[in-house]
Design a protein around this motif. Structure first.
Motif, PDB file in Angstrom:
ATOM      1  N   TYR A  41     -63.714 116.602  49.948  1.00 24.08           N
ATOM      2  CA  TYR A  41     -64.776 116.023  50.316  1.00 24.08           C
ATOM      3  C   TYR A  41     -63.936 114.440  50.786  1.00 24.08           C
ATOM      4  CZ  TYR A  41     -66.502 119.087  46.893  1.00 24.08           C
ATOM      5  OH  TYR A  41     -68.180 119.928  46.328  1.00 24.08           O
ATOM      6  N   ILE A  42     -65.386 113.306  51.059  1.00 20.75           N
ATOM      7  CA  ILE A  42     -65.167 112.303  51.604  1.00 20.75           C
ATOM      8  C   ILE A  42     -66.178 111.962  51.033  1.00 20.75           C
ATOM      9  CG2 ILE A  42     -65.287 110.807  53.506  1.00 20.75           C
ATOM     10  CD1 ILE A  42     -66.280 113.588  55.397  1.00 20.75           C
ATOM     11  N   GLU A  43     -65.700 110.462  50.270  1.00 19.22           N
ATOM     12  CA  GLU A  43     -65.919 109.813  49.499  1.00 19.22           C
ATOM     13  C   GLU A  43     -66.258 108.418  50.605  1.00 19.22           C
ATOM     14  OE1 GLU A  43     -65.639 106.830  45.775  1.00 19.22           O
ATOM     15  OE2 GLU A  43     -63.234 107.791  46.311  1.00 19.22           O
ATOM     16  N   PRO A  55     -68.969 103.629  56.239  1.00 21.18           N
ATOM     17  CA  PRO A  55     -67.344 103.159  56.070  1.00 21.18           C
ATOM     18  C   PRO A  55     -66.756 104.724  54.996  1.00 21.18           C
ATOM     19  CG  PRO A  55     -68.582 101.518  56.029  1.00 21.18           C
ATOM     20  CD  PRO A  55     -69.586 102.821  55.763  1.00 21.18           C
ATOM     21  N   VAL A  56     -66.011 105.250  55.545  1.00 19.39           N
ATOM     22  CA  VAL A  56     -65.132 106.081  53.963  1.00 19.39           C
ATOM     23  C   VAL A  56     -64.389 105.162  53.462  1.00 19.39           C
ATOM     24  CG1 VAL A  56     -63.486 107.561  54.092  1.00 19.39           C
ATOM     25  CG2 VAL A  56     -65.248 108.035  56.259  1.00 19.39           C
ATOM     26  N   GLN A  57     -64.047 105.660  52.455  1.00 16.52           N
ATOM     27  CA  GLN A  57     -62.973 104.928  51.082  1.00 16.52           C
ATOM     28  C   GLN A  57     -61.999 105.958  50.621  1.00 16.52           C
ATOM     29  OE1 GLN A  57     -65.843 104.034  47.681  1.00 16.52           O
ATOM     30  NE2 GLN A  57     -65.868 102.222  48.202  1.00 16.52           N
ATOM     31  N   PHE A  71     -68.372 115.119  41.806  1.00 14.18           N
ATOM     32  CA  PHE A  71     -68.717 114.117  42.892  1.00 14.18           C
ATOM     33  C   PHE A  71     -70.166 113.959  43.598  1.00 14.18           C
ATOM     34  CE2 PHE A  71     -64.070 115.273  44.659  1.00 14.18           C
ATOM     35  CZ  PHE A  71     -64.155 113.829  44.135  1.00 14.18           C
ATOM     36  N   ILE A  72     -70.905 115.307  43.068  1.00 11.88           N
ATOM     37  CA  ILE A  72     -72.113 115.773  43.720  1.00 11.88           C
ATOM     38  C   ILE A  72     -73.397 114.899  42.454  1.00 11.88           C
ATOM     39  CG2 ILE A  72     -73.958 116.992  43.768  1.00 11.88           C
ATOM     40  CD1 ILE A  72     -71.800 119.440  44.727  1.00 11.88           C
ATOM     41  N   ASN A  76     -72.658 109.829  46.368  1.00  9.88           N
ATOM     42  CA  ASN A  76     -71.705 109.272  47.304  1.00  9.88           C
ATOM     43  C   ASN A  76     -70.685 110.130  47.839  1.00  9.88           C
ATOM     44  OD1 ASN A  76     -70.158 108.246  45.804  1.00  9.88           O
ATOM     45  ND2 ASN A  76     -69.297 106.860  46.402  1.00  9.88           N
ATOM     46  N   TYR A  77     -70.669 111.595  47.812  1.00  6.57           N
ATOM     47  CA  TYR A  77     -69.747 112.222  48.523  1.00  6.57           C
ATOM     48  C   TYR A  77     -70.143 113.425  49.507  1.00  6.57           C
ATOM     49  CZ  TYR A  77     -65.866 110.631  45.239  1.00  6.57           C
ATOM     50  OH  TYR A  77     -65.347 110.092  45.001  1.00  6.57           O
ATOM     51  N   LEU A  78     -69.131 114.108  50.635  1.00  5.92           N
ATOM     52  CA  LEU A  78     -69.805 114.171  51.478  1.00  5.92           C
ATOM     53  C   LEU A  78     -68.994 115.610  52.021  1.00  5.92           C
ATOM     54  CD1 LEU A  78     -70.886 111.748  54.817  1.00  5.92           C
ATOM     55  CD2 LEU A  78     -72.650 113.637  52.752  1.00  5.92           C
ATOM     56  N   TRP A  79     -68.982 116.857  52.123  1.00  4.67           N
ATOM     57  CA  TRP A  79     -68.201 117.806  52.381  1.00  4.67           C
ATOM     58  C   TRP A  79     -66.876 117.751  53.713  1.00  4.67           C
ATOM     59  CZ3 TRP A  79     -71.754 122.763  52.000  1.00  4.67           C
ATOM     60  CH2 TRP A  79     -72.489 122.873  50.181  1.00  4.67           C
TER      61      TRP A  79
END
Length: 89
Positions: A41-43, A55-57, A71-72, A76-79
């Motif tokens: 996951y990308i936060e 911006p990726v945290q 996360f969901i 603010n999370y993406l696969w």
């Protein structure tokens, strides 16, 4: 399989244009539809969540089911699609 090829093409184009004028490494994320434990996951920064480019945290490795649900719920999370772009310069 890419379900919405036009949206994918628009996202790739936007990322490439951003890389042309900024010193950046871009990654594509997929909005999750269920708590998948097979993806990392990308936060991203919630403050800029309305923007196409966020911006990726941090990156989070493949979580357990409960963590993926959290996360969901946070929104603010993406696969992590594993697709990266940058400028060679």
């Amino acid at each position: 399989c890419i379900e919405d090829e036009q949206a994918f093409s628009e996202n790739v184009t936007a990322a490439l244009k951003y890389c042309q004028s900024n010193d950046a490494l871009m990654t594509l994320g997929i909005r999750p539809t269920f708590p998948n434990t097979g993806y990392g996951y990308i936060e991203f920064d919630k403050e800029q969540s309305d923007e196409l480019i966020k911006p990726v945290q941090q990156f989070r490795e493949k979580p357990d089911y409960q963590t993926a649900k959290e996360f969901i719920a946070q929104g603010n999370y993406l696969w992590n699609a594993g697709i990266f772009m940058w400028s060679a310069s």
